[in-house]
Motif scaffolding. Structure first.
Motif, PDB file in Angstrom:
ATOM      1  N   TYR A 418       0.816  -1.216   0.000  1.00 51.46           N
ATOM      2  CA  TYR A 418       0.000   0.000   0.000  1.00 51.46           C
ATOM      3  C   TYR A 418       0.849   1.267   0.000  1.00 51.46           C
ATOM      4  O   TYR A 418       0.591   2.195  -0.764  1.00 51.46           O
ATOM      5  CB  TYR A 418      -0.945   0.002   1.209  1.00 51.46           C
ATOM      6  N   VAL A 485      -0.293   7.740   4.052  1.00 63.13           N
ATOM      7  CA  VAL A 485      -1.380   6.855   4.480  1.00 63.13           C
ATOM      8  C   VAL A 485      -2.645   7.158   3.674  1.00 63.13           C
ATOM      9  O   VAL A 485      -3.425   6.271   3.350  1.00 63.13           O
ATOM     10  CB  VAL A 485      -1.633   7.000   5.989  1.00 63.13           C
ATOM     11  N   ALA A 486      -2.811   8.435   3.320  1.00 68.42           N
ATOM     12  CA  ALA A 486      -3.971   8.793   2.505  1.00 68.42           C
ATOM     13  C   ALA A 486      -3.804   8.340   1.064  1.00 68.42           C
ATOM     14  O   ALA A 486      -4.704   8.527   0.255  1.00 68.42           O
ATOM     15  CB  ALA A 486      -4.219  10.299   2.558  1.00 68.42           C
ATOM     16  N   HIS A 503      -8.726  16.858  -0.905  1.00 74.45           N
ATOM     17  CA  HIS A 503      -8.784  17.546   0.381  1.00 74.45           C
ATOM     18  C   HIS A 503      -7.414  17.705   1.024  1.00 74.45           C
ATOM     19  O   HIS A 503      -7.310  18.241   2.119  1.00 74.45           O
ATOM     20  CB  HIS A 503      -9.729  16.795   1.318  1.00 74.45           C
TER      21      HIS A 503
ATOM     22  N   GLY C  27      -9.610  13.320   8.034  1.00 79.29           N
ATOM     23  CA  GLY C  27      -9.551  12.848   6.652  1.00 79.29           C
ATOM     24  C   GLY C  27      -8.141  12.645   6.151  1.00 79.29           C
ATOM     25  O   GLY C  27      -7.931  12.394   4.973  1.00 79.29           O
ATOM     26  N   TRP C  28      -7.161  12.756   7.040  1.00 79.52           N
ATOM     27  CA  TRP C  28      -5.765  12.529   6.618  1.00 79.52           C
ATOM     28  C   TRP C  28      -5.407  11.075   6.841  1.00 79.52           C
ATOM     29  O   TRP C  28      -4.408  10.779   7.475  1.00 79.52           O
ATOM     30  CB  TRP C  28      -4.815  13.419   7.422  1.00 79.52           C
ATOM     31  N   TRP C  29      -6.205  10.204   6.366  1.00 82.55           N
ATOM     32  CA  TRP C  29      -5.994   8.790   6.664  1.00 82.55           C
ATOM     33  C   TRP C  29      -6.344   7.992   5.446  1.00 82.55           C
ATOM     34  O   TRP C  29      -6.599   8.571   4.377  1.00 82.55           O
ATOM     35  CB  TRP C  29      -6.853   8.429   7.887  1.00 82.55           C
ATOM     36  N   PHE C  30      -6.360   6.682   5.590  1.00 80.54           N
ATOM     37  CA  PHE C  30      -6.728   5.835   4.462  1.00 80.54           C
ATOM     38  C   PHE C  30      -7.969   6.381   3.758  1.00 80.54           C
ATOM     39  O   PHE C  30      -8.881   6.879   4.410  1.00 80.54           O
ATOM     40  CB  PHE C  30      -7.050   4.427   4.945  1.00 80.54           C
ATOM     41  N   PRO C  31      -8.012   6.269   2.442  1.00 79.91           N
ATOM     42  CA  PRO C  31      -9.225   6.695   1.751  1.00 79.91           C
ATOM     43  C   PRO C  31     -10.339   5.674   1.975  1.00 79.91           C
ATOM     44  O   PRO C  31     -10.714   4.938   1.085  1.00 79.91           O
ATOM     45  CB  PRO C  31      -8.789   6.745   0.285  1.00 79.91           C
ATOM     46  N   PRO C 197      -5.897   2.493  -4.370  1.00 73.43           N
ATOM     47  CA  PRO C 197      -5.749   2.681  -2.930  1.00 73.43           C
ATOM     48  C   PRO C 197      -6.845   2.009  -2.116  1.00 73.43           C
ATOM     49  O   PRO C 197      -6.567   1.411  -1.083  1.00 73.43           O
ATOM     50  CB  PRO C 197      -5.817   4.203  -2.759  1.00 73.43           C
TER      51      PRO C 197
END
Lengths: 611, 490, 308
Positions: A418, A485-486, A503, C27-31, C197
């Protein structure tokens, strides 16, 4: 052990003369084509600081585009005046490629091995110069062809190399594949080869010098950790570098003479005729990373050694676990050769290799952990002085911990599926290479500046520089973990055209502003450095009350380094030794009567075998 | 060419980067510009500036697009009513949008530069004197303040607008079209649509230069322009075998905005070249020609400059502006009419049922009637004898080197049919249209008169079978195979 | 000043740890949570490492902070010690054990993902599509809907030689949901990387190689796009492939099997369209113009980018 310096006898004679008057040397042979390791080291330092600024400007270009995509870019945008200052995406690929190239080949590797290695090795082992002074001079002057080639790359048709510093074929291998893969890429390859030749000459010199030219009494295990790290780095370099050089030539042959080491058949690129070949692109990746992973340690180990020296001195305490420190550096170097595959987990190589490389990669965290624990052990119970050096060293340790721990994520193959090629990676290697190494270098500059120029740097400016750099650095790079991570991939000129990344724009803007702050903070360092050379307060031989041999020489040391030929009696970290009397340091050169020495040996034995 | 200077500039950039860091943020930001075509810059000075002025007056700059309502372009229209006028002779008033659902969206759009039309009230028939004639005033929004809900116009209104006066602001679709174009398209196609963006010259084939108003792959007949639907399809699906990628995942309204902007750029370029068409005598090549014939260059230039400032010239030039507009409006408007789209009367011959179709197609392909093989080669590899012959331009002159050339004077290769890559689309209807109408701007001719419909289908079947060793994809059946199969399973 | 420096070094690790805690909410994490079973396992491994690493990080930084604090208030001579053998042994063995555990714990998921022998049964001979990357888009080639593969050699034959019934699309891969699917990944020019992702799948497309990649998409009801009757997973390129690297925007749409078959049928109808009878082209893919943000996840926090 015979460690007598064969060259030290004539040097001694020299010194008798050299005391009152200097050698009559022309300016050119004294400061330009000098064979004196100190001058060469300082030349390296100036050059790399200059290149640091160039690389930083390129990085800010990258950051601007990420924060304000397609908006008129300052400076670089002027090239695209017709298009309203909106840079082109191929220019963006060029920016990050050349940023990495400049930072790796022209800043970090030469500042550690070139600047500090050159300056410190003879001084710390008590030699009057390097084993091969002319080779040493050449190693510096071979950096300039590299700089020239990278510079030429910019004004090649199509622009500078733009296939990433990893230069993966087929993108880098075929002229049709990208604008920067034209002459720019050829210049780049030649430049890397020159940089490699420069490093190689340095490495051979360091190894020879360290093995042959140590002062009497300077046994291997009395060497400062800086020397150990330089020694191990030199070994790493001399074994890994030929592979890169060979691979570079192979790519050059592919590009220029129609060889096909890395070019499979039947690719249709940019509507050119299908390629002819039978090569393997994965071969390049293996060869490249076989050098470039050890190179990461080449870019880190010397900083580790230097920080160990500085930390012990600033905590007034012997380094905790000297031998484990040495062994763990050796372990990092050894393991460093068998972990390259972790850059290729998603490349489609045999999955069994993925497993092996994962285990070796995760295990390389072990020596790194041991070193961290030992640094903390060194601080523990010490008497710390908060000056710029200490702060930078603590910054080094803290950043190295972050960079090391984030490495575990990508060492774990499934997780790496990932996060591979996302900003998580970018965060990780900036923490290791910038966070750790550069803070170590900043500390090193402040620590050895008095020895280089006989004057002190301003501590207050140093502290402000540290705080701004540290905050700027963390605000720039820590959020990259989150971007990773995003799922934000690397090397995107405009990530926001993908809805799942839209975003993240405000975060990137925050990072860019932090990067600009950090970039401008470097002017403090530069100013402090340049001004202190002329107006800094003068210092004596040993302003830090440190133990190493270099501190027994005059500041700055004259030609031939030592006015009194040093003899080494003990290890480099005997701070706060009960034998030192009122002082809290015991220099390596200090002679103690036999009875005291017996006590010292006993103390040493107990210290190693008890808690 | 501006492009060629880049490496030189990069040169000092690299060496001066250190100083540049210190100066970062300083300096005026450059503005994007529409560049004139080479034919325009080849004109003598007064003519050149006249053409450039005419183009700029009617089309504006990249920062300030001018929406000429005479062109068949959907600029994006917002309707509103006046809330309160700013007084007679003033140029500002407050407004309210008629459709509240779009009001929120309009807040985010910059309407500056958009055209403005009064639909009711005292100002509907305002005229101004332009080029010595009274023409209907073309209002333009020069100030847009969504928070205060007020608009400033380029021309003062003679009468105070009354509350409730209806108006339209035309052109906000263009604003978003331009934004998207600058983000996605400009790197190759250039700010002006001249196919000369910063990455363009490394691409093969080169990106389309819209300014001739010619697009290769259309569904319209050989005389017609490209339709909106064609452009939309190309942008959405990309062109395989070229660097034109698929923009499938842009939203439909975004694709439409880009399509309109591209049409506008194409018409802008075509407008310029239509003006140039009548001015060949004033161009450098013409002067060179006359100089060769023994006339003095200075005399010729003097004579032409004098002619270019004469009243007759200006009147004629104004005329040519009008006729250019008329021509653009007619041609581009017709392309979108349903009747312009090519549809075969009967469906494709099924190559499975009528196995001889492919063979008939092959014979036609090789025949003298079509001469397909003369370019595409006997085996369809795009290596026919014409590709090594020296070709002639439309004006009879020969090209410098052998090979086929397109309307942009770029060397092109006939398609290699064995690869199964069809730039204009792989549907049978796409291939049919290629054969029926030809490929515009290229030597691929139209066969609509030379061949009958079933003959074209035979050729299509043959062409489609080339990559598959003589087996063509089957014809469309009434009930799709897969659906029946799936229902049977369930 | 001593206090300031101690606090300075203790403050930043706190901020770091805190930022990881607030990140998911911002929202700064996994989609979104992983949309595939293997992806969930990958997430679990990520969280496992995250926990171990965070605890280590906090402990190490606390130790360092405390050591610095003590050392800065020490007025005596430093403690004269050269180290401790037992401590060295402890902090070699304990981390070694933890690291070895982490390494071995990963192996199974990796094997499932990449080792052909561990692939779900039958997927190797039932490929959904061949995906070819090129600068700068993805092109799909589906086997004809009625094409069945006898064995792997038959699949290889199909990969070598296109067949007339093949269906083509670009930047839009449709797959059935709830079942493992396999694609054959290749590239026409330079190296690219297939990265979805939300499915936690990444595989480089290497010039000269054809690499099988399998994944299984599970549709969650709240993510289903009503027009497509499926879930849209954004798909990007993760390996530098030239100046248009960032442009390779595509999507994987996972649909229930009947919808997927209907999609293929529609695709076939479009591909065989002969434009006869003056009919407008078939409305091909339902909801091709669908808004991605509806289907994917809702961006939390932060403003959508508007480059005005």
């Amino acid at each position: 052990m015979s460690t007598l310096n064969p060259a030290s006898q004539p040097a001694l004679v020299d010194h008798a003369h050299a005391h009152g008057h200097h050698h009559t040397q022309s300016f050119i042979s004294k400061y330009v084509f000098s064979t004196d390791h100190k001058v060469i080291g300082i030349q390296f330092l100036f050059t790399t600081l200059l290149m640091l600024m160039v690389g930083g400007a390129l990085a800010l270009g990258v950051r601007w585009q990420l924060a304000f995509p397609w908006e008129s870019m300052p400076i670089f945008g002027k090239v695209f005046a017709k298009d309203g200052g909106q840079i082109s995406p191929d220019f963006y690929t060029m920016l990050f490629t050349m940023h990495a190239t400049v930072m790796i080949f022209l800043v970090i590797i030469p500042v550690l091995a070139g600047a500090f290695g050159n300056f410190l090795i003879p001084l710390q082992i008590g030699a009057d110069d390097m084993a091969f002074p002319v080779l040493n001079m050449l190693s510096y002057w071979f950096m300039w062809p590299a700089i020239f080639c990278f510079g030429m790359s910019f004004h090649a048709e199509g622009g500078a190399a733009a296939a990433g510093w990893t230069s993966y074929p087929v993108l880098a291998g075929l002229k049709e594949a990208a604008p920067g893969s034209g002459a720019g890429q050829t210049w780049w390859l030649v430049g890397v080869t020159f940089a490699g030749v420069s490093s190689m000459m340095g490495s051979i010199n360091y190894m020879t010098t360290i093995i042959n030219m140590r002062a009497p009494g300077m046994t291997l295990f009395r060497m400062p950790l800086t020397i150990w790290s330089m020694f191990i780095t030199a070994i790493l370099q001399s074994f890994a570098l030929p592979v890169l050089t060979a691979a570079g030539f192979m790519q050059l042959f592919d590009r220029e003479f129609g060889f096909c080491f890395f070019r499979p058949a039947g690719l249709i690129i940019n509507n050119a005729a299908p390629t002819i070949g039978g090569g393997q692109t994965l071969l390049w990746q293996h060869l490249f990373w076989f050098y470039s992973h050890p190179a990461v340690y080449i870019m880190l180990l010397p900083a580790m050694g230097m920080v160990s020296d500085m930390l012990a001195c600033m905590c007034r305490k012997p380094i905790f676990g000297y031998k484990p420190m040495v062994y763990s550096m050796a372990a990092i170097a050894g393991l460093g050769f068998i972990v390259w595959g972790h850059h290729m987990f998603t490349s489609g190589m045999n999955p069994a290799l993925g497993m092996t490389f994962m285990i070796s990669t995760i295990m390389i965290a072990l020596p790194s952990a041991i070193k961290t624990f030992n640094w903390i052990g060194t601080i523990w119970g010490g008497r710390i002085q908060f000056n710029t050096i200490t702060l930078n060293c603590l910054g080094f340790v803290a950043m190295f911990v972050v960079g090391g721990l984030s490495g575990i994520f990508m060492a774990a193959v499934p997780v790496d599926i990932y996060i591979h090629d996302t900003y998580f990676i970018v965060a990780h290697f900036h923490y290791v290479l910038f966070g750790a190494t550069l803070f170590g270098v900043f500390g090193g500059i402040h620590f050895w500046f008095p020895k280089m120029f006989g004057r002190m740097m301003n501590d207050t400016v140093g502290k402000i520089h540290f705080v701004l750099s540290f905050i700027g650095f963390n605000c720039t790079f820590f959020p990259m973990h989150l971007l990773g991570v995003a799922g934000m991939p690397r090397r995107y000129a405009d990530p926001y055209m993908h809805p799942y990344l839209e975003h993240l724009l405000p975060m990137n803007q925050f990072m860019t502003i932090s990067a600009i702050v950090m970039g401008f903070a470097q002017f403090l360092l530069l100013g402090n450095f340049l001004i202190s050379i002329f107006v800094g307060p003068k210092c004596g031989r040993n302003p830090w009350h440190a133990n190493g041999l270099e501190w027994s020489a005059p500041s700055p040391p004259g030609h031939g380094n030592f006015d009194v030929p040093p003899v080494c009696y003990r290890g480099p970290y005997e701070y706060s030794s009960p034998l030192a009397g009122d002082e809290d340091y015991l220099m390596q050169t200090k002679y103690l009567p036999p009875a005291e020495r017996k006590k010292e040996a006993d103390a040493h034995f107990h210290a190693e075998h008890d808690v | 060419m501006a492009r060629a200077t880049i490496p030189v500039r990069v040169r000092w950039l690299a060496t001066a980067a250190l100083c540049a860091v210190a100066a970062s943020g300083c300096g005026k930001t450059p503005e994007a510009v529409f560049v004139s075509s080479k034919r325009t810059t080849d004109m003598i000075r007064p003519v050149q500036s006249r053409v450039e002025q005419a183009v700029a007056e009617n089309f504006g700059t990249p920062q300030n697009l001018y929406a000429s309502l005479r062109l068949p372009i959907d600029y994006g229209t917002a309707e509103g009513v006046v809330k309160e006028g700013g007084g007679a002779g003033s140029n500002h008033f407050t407004y309210e949008w008629t459709k509240p659902e779009t009001a929120e969206q309009l807040k985010k759009v910059d309407l500056t530069g958009a055209a403005f039309v009064w639909d009711s009230g005292p100002n509907t028939n305002v005229t101004i004197t332009r080029q010595r004639k009274d023409v209907p005033a073309e209002f333009q929004v020069i100030g847009y303040h969504p928070t205060e809900q007020s608009i400033e116009l380029s021309i003062n209104v003679p009468d105070n607008p009354e509350p409730g006066d209806k108006f339209r602001v035309i052109g906000f679709g263009m604003q978003s079209g331009r934004r998207l174009y600058m983000q996605h398209c400009m790197h190759c196609h250039g700010v002006s649509g001249d196919g000369n963006g910063p990455t363009a010259r490394y691409l093969n084939p080169l990106p389309r230069d819209y300014r001739l108003g010619v697009f290769k792959f259309t569904s319209t007949s050989s005389r017609d322009k490209v339709s909106r639907e064609d452009l939309h399809r190309i942008i959405r699906n990309g062109i395989p075998g070229t660097y034109m990628p698929s923009f499938l995942l842009l939203k439909d309204e975004e694709l439409k905005a880009i399509t309109e902007y591209v049409r506008w750029l194409a018409q802008r370029g075509e407008f310029e070249s239509r003006l140039n068409a009548g001015l060949k005598d004033y161009s450098k090549p013409a002067i060179d020609e006359r100089e060769k014939k023994g006339e003095s260059r200075a005399d010729v230039e003097k004579e032409l400059t004098k002619a270019a400032t004469s009243k007759e010239f200006i009147a004629e030039f104004d005329e040519s502006i009008e006729s250019a507009f008329a021509g653009l409006s007619r041609d581009w408007g017709r392309a979108d009419e349903a009747s312009s789209v090519i549809h075969p009367k009967s469906g494709r011959i099924d190559p499975v049922a009528d196995a001889a179709s492919i063979e008939r197609g092959r014979k036609l392909y090789l025949s003298d009637k079509t001469k397909c093989a003369s370019c595409h080669g006997l085996g369809g590899r795009g290596d026919g004898p014409q590709t090594t012959d020296v070709q002639k331009r439309s004006d009879g002159s020969e090209y410098d080197k052998p090979g086929l050339f397109d309307a942009w004077d770029k060397e092109i290769k006939p398609r290699d049919l064995t690869q199964g890559i069809y730039r204009g689309g792989r549907r049978p209807i796409d291939v049919y249209r290629r054969v029926y109408a030809g490929i515009k701007g290229t030597p691929m001719p139209s066969f609509n008169t030379a061949l009958k419909e079933n003959e074209i289908w035979d050729i299509v079947n043959y062409v489609l079978s080339v990559p598959y060793n003589g087996k063509a994809p089957p014809a469309l059946k009434e009930a799709p195979v897969a659906t029946t199969a799936s229902t049977a399973e369930e | 000043m001593k206090k300031f420096w101690c606090l300075f070094f203790i403050f930043w690790p706190l901020v770091a740890a805190l930022s990881f805690i607030v990140a998911p909410a911002r929202g700064w994490w996994f989609p979104g949570p992983a949309a595939s079973p293997l992806g969930s396992q990958i997430d679990d491994l990520f969280y496992l490492i995250l926990v171990i690493v965070s605890v280590t990080f906090v402990l190490v930084m606390a130790a360092m902070g405390y050591a610095v604090w003590r050392a800065s208030h020490n007025t005596e001579k430093s403690n004269f010690t050269h180290g401790s053998h037992s401590l060295e042994v402890i902090w070699t063995i304990v981390p070694a054990g933890i690291l070895l555990f982490i390494a071995l714990y990963q192996l199974d998921v990796w094997a499932q993902y990449r080792v052909k022998g561990r692939f779900p049964k039958g997927v190797l001979t039932a490929p959904i599509a061949e995906v070819t990357a090129r600068q700068f888009e993805w092109r799909m080639r589906y086997p004809a809907p009625d094409r069945k593969f006898a064995n792997e050699a038959d699949v290889q034959k199909w990969l070598r030689q296109p067949e007339p019934g093949d269906l083509h699309s670009v930047n839009d891969l449709h797959v059935p949901t709830g079942t493992p699917v396999l694609i054959y990944l290749r590239t026409q020019d330079v190296q690219h990387s297939f990265f979805v992702p939300m499915l936690r799948v990444k595989q480089d497309a290497v010039p000269g190689l054809v690499i099988p990649v399998w994944f299984e998409a599970i549709n969650e009801a709240k993510n289903v796009n009503p027009q497509l009757q499926g879930v849209v997973h954004e798909w990007v390129c993760a390996e530098l492939c030239g100046w248009g690297h960032y442009k390779m925007k595509a999507r994987v749409v996972s649909q229930p099997a009947p919808v997927f078959r209907k999609y293929l049928a529609d695709l076939q109808r479009e591909e065989l369209d002969d434009g006869a009878k003056g009919a407008a082209p078939v409305a091909v893919v339902p909801g091709r113009d669908a808004d991605l943000s509806v289907a994917g996840k809702q961006p939390v926090g932060g403003q959508p980018a508007v480059n005005e």
